[in-house]
Motif scaffolding. Structure first.
Motif, PDB file in Angstrom:
ATOM      1  N   HIS A 159       0.824  -1.213   0.000  1.00 33.83           N
ATOM      2  CA  HIS A 159       0.000   0.000   0.000  1.00 33.83           C
ATOM      3  C   HIS A 159       0.855   1.258   0.000  1.00 33.83           C
ATOM      4  N   THR A 160       1.895   1.268   0.822  1.00 34.45           N
ATOM      5  CA  THR A 160       2.629   2.510   1.060  1.00 34.45           C
ATOM      6  C   THR A 160       4.027   2.531   0.459  1.00 34.45           C
ATOM      7  N   GLY A 161       4.508   1.403  -0.056  1.00 35.30           N
ATOM      8  CA  GLY A 161       5.836   1.356  -0.645  1.00 35.30           C
ATOM      9  C   GLY A 161       6.889   0.903   0.365  1.00 35.30           C
ATOM     10  N   GLY A 162       8.116   0.799  -0.115  1.00 39.60           N
ATOM     11  CA  GLY A 162       9.204   0.356   0.744  1.00 39.60           C
ATOM     12  C   GLY A 162      10.291  -0.305  -0.071  1.00 39.60           C
ATOM     13  N   VAL A 163      11.278  -0.849   0.630  1.00 35.63           N
ATOM     14  CA  VAL A 163      12.408  -1.456  -0.056  1.00 35.63           C
ATOM     15  C   VAL A 163      12.045  -2.863  -0.517  1.00 35.63           C
ATOM     16  N   GLU A 164      12.732  -3.313  -1.561  1.00 42.30           N
ATOM     17  CA  GLU A 164      12.501  -4.645  -2.089  1.00 42.30           C
ATOM     18  C   GLU A 164      12.978  -5.699  -1.098  1.00 42.30           C
ATOM     19  N   GLY A 165      12.228  -6.791  -1.009  1.00 42.17           N
ATOM     20  CA  GLY A 165      12.640  -7.880  -0.130  1.00 42.17           C
ATOM     21  C   GLY A 165      11.484  -8.809   0.180  1.00 42.17           C
ATOM     22  N   GLU A 166      11.732  -9.800   1.023  1.00 44.17           N
ATOM     23  CA  GLU A 166      10.685 -10.746   1.409  1.00 44.17           C
ATOM     24  C   GLU A 166       9.561 -10.010   2.127  1.00 44.17           C
ATOM     25  N   GLY A 167       8.329 -10.465   1.888  1.00 43.54           N
ATOM     26  CA  GLY A 167       7.183  -9.813   2.492  1.00 43.54           C
ATOM     27  C   GLY A 167       6.129 -10.804   2.930  1.00 43.54           C
ATOM     28  N   GLU A 168       5.113 -10.269   3.601  1.00 44.62           N
ATOM     29  CA  GLU A 168       3.993 -11.084   4.071  1.00 44.62           C
ATOM     30  C   GLU A 168       3.021 -11.358   2.941  1.00 44.62           C
ATOM     31  N   THR A 169       2.721 -10.329   2.177  1.00 44.44           N
ATOM     32  CA  THR A 169       1.819 -10.468   1.037  1.00 44.44           C
ATOM     33  C   THR A 169       2.132  -9.363   0.042  1.00 44.44           C
ATOM     34  N   VAL A 170       1.605  -9.475  -1.169  1.00 48.57           N
ATOM     35  CA  VAL A 170       1.838  -8.481  -2.210  1.00 48.57           C
ATOM     36  C   VAL A 170       0.541  -8.291  -2.988  1.00 48.57           C
ATOM     37  N   TYR A 171       0.499  -7.249  -3.789  1.00 50.03           N
ATOM     38  CA  TYR A 171      -0.683  -6.981  -4.602  1.00 50.03           C
ATOM     39  C   TYR A 171      -0.656  -7.850  -5.860  1.00 50.03           C
ATOM     40  N   LEU A 172      -1.762  -8.501  -6.153  1.00 50.88           N
ATOM     41  CA  LEU A 172      -1.947  -9.380  -7.303  1.00 50.88           C
ATOM     42  C   LEU A 172      -1.005 -10.582  -7.227  1.00 50.88           C
ATOM     43  N   GLY A 173       0.210 -10.478  -7.737  1.00 49.49           N
ATOM     44  CA  GLY A 173       1.159 -11.574  -7.611  1.00 49.49           C
ATOM     45  C   GLY A 173       1.507 -12.228  -8.940  1.00 49.49           C
ATOM     46  N   ALA A 174       2.755 -12.684  -9.036  1.00 51.17           N
ATOM     47  CA  ALA A 174       3.247 -13.473 -10.167  1.00 51.17           C
ATOM     48  C   ALA A 174       3.881 -14.725  -9.579  1.00 51.17           C
ATOM     49  N   PHE A 175       3.328 -15.888  -9.910  1.00 51.19           N
ATOM     50  CA  PHE A 175       3.665 -17.143  -9.243  1.00 51.19           C
ATOM     51  C   PHE A 175       4.456 -18.081 -10.151  1.00 51.19           C
TER      52      PHE A 175
END
Length: 339
Positions: A159-175
């Motif tokens: 929602h708010t942005g940030g540095v690239e890296g592992e996360g809890e969830t993301v928008y949409l997604g590419a699997f």
């Protein structure tokens, strides 16, 4: 079917759509116009609609063999997403990656190419980026600012942005297709929060969810107060369902709105009792909702800098609607039984 001689891995872009007559053509065009140098299909699962969504989807498919259309009789999102994935894989059996889009999302040029590059560079199982709210009127502009600022949705890099890296969830997604199959796709119980729940299962199985701010997709917020209130009430209901099913995921960010709503409701009741019983001291309980409203006004001034006047004066009310409806929905619960 796209030619098999391209140089990059095959990709299925999939979506569940319903009542998307206004945006469907542009959403599909944004996928077909990607600069991805590999085989690609677009799979659409079309739910029962009150407009010409199904007709438009069929027209697009007739004009471009890369578009596959499959019916989604339930009209529900997770069922539609799973149907679209299966249809896309059937049309492109060599597919390696699955990229989710939406009926009113416009993927920017290079989105699929970037998603595949990040998947391959990081070894992640799901890669995604940011939902970028864009408003075209006073209310939409105010909602867009609230949805992209911590004071509105409480943070979260997608929602708010940030540095690239592992996360809890993301928008949409590419699997990775193999990972998606291994975890069983979308759980069809979750008519909302299905992305979050899928990413939780993926991480619990040892997979990696990766956030990159390079992937940015425009999102059009609700354009009426009623629609906004309904959206956040239902979202709160489903968050209650998530916390009930997965208690370890409860966090201050999720619990703050229902606690605030419960505290303000109790304070109002205490004040009314004091008024009716002739106990003026109990009116002091109104300091609780009063403090909340002052806090919202201060936050709106800080977070609303740069908004045009037509959005700025709506901004505090938007924050209140989002917070209170989300919290009330959480307290109400029952989302899993309301399907």
């Amino acid at each position: 079917m796209p030619p098999a001689s391209r140089s990059r891995p095959a990709v299925v872009v999939f979506a569940a759509v319903r009542d998307e007559e206004r945006d469907l053509r542009e959403a599909v065009a944004s996928v077909l116009e990607q600069d991805y140098p590999g085989p690609l299909v677009v799979a659409l699962a079309v739910g029962p609609s009150r407009d010409r969504t199904a007709e438009l989807a069929d027209e697009v498919a007739q004009h471009d063999p890369r578009v596959v259309v499959v019916p989604n009789p339930t009209g529900l999102t997770p069922q539609g997403l799973n149907l679209a994935v299966r249809a896309g894989i059937a049309a492109l059996p060599s597919s390696v990656y699955l990229v989710r889009t939406d009926g009113h999302a416009r993927l920017p040029q290079g989105y699929v190419r970037t998603a595949v590059e990040v998947l391959e560079r990081t070894g992640a199982d799901n890669v995604g980026g940011m939902m970028v709210p864009v408003g075209s009127g006073g209310l939409q502009e105010a909602v867009a600012r609230a949805m992209s600022h911590p004071v509105g949705l409480g943070g979260g890099r997608f929602h708010t942005g940030g540095v690239e890296g592992e996360g809890e969830t993301v928008y949409l997604g590419a699997f990775r297709r193999a990972t998606f199959a291994r975890v069983g796709g979308y759980d069809e119980h979750w008519t909302r929060a299905q992305d979050w729940e899928l990413n939780l299962r993926l991480r619990e199985s040892g997979g990696v969810v990766w956030f990159t701010p390079r992937l940015r997709v425009e999102y059009r917020p609700r354009s009426s107060w009623r629609a906004l209130a309904s959206q956040f009430f239902r979202t709160g209901q489903w968050r209650r369902e998530v916390v009930s099913r997965y208690p370890a995921t409860a966090s201050p960010r999720y619990l703050a709105p229902p606690v605030a709503v419960a505290a303000m409701a109790l304070a109002v009741v205490v004040a009314l009792v004091g008024l009716l019983a002739g106990v003026p001291a109990l009116l002091a309980a109104l300091v609780v909702p009063g403090a909340y409203l002052v806090g919202v006004l201060v936050a709106a001034v800080v977070a609303g800098r740069g908004l045009r006047a037509r959005a700025a004066w709506r901004f505090p009310a938007v924050l209140v609607v989002m917070h209170v409806c989300w919290g009330a929905g959480f307290l109400r619960g029952g989302a899993g039984r309301s399907r």
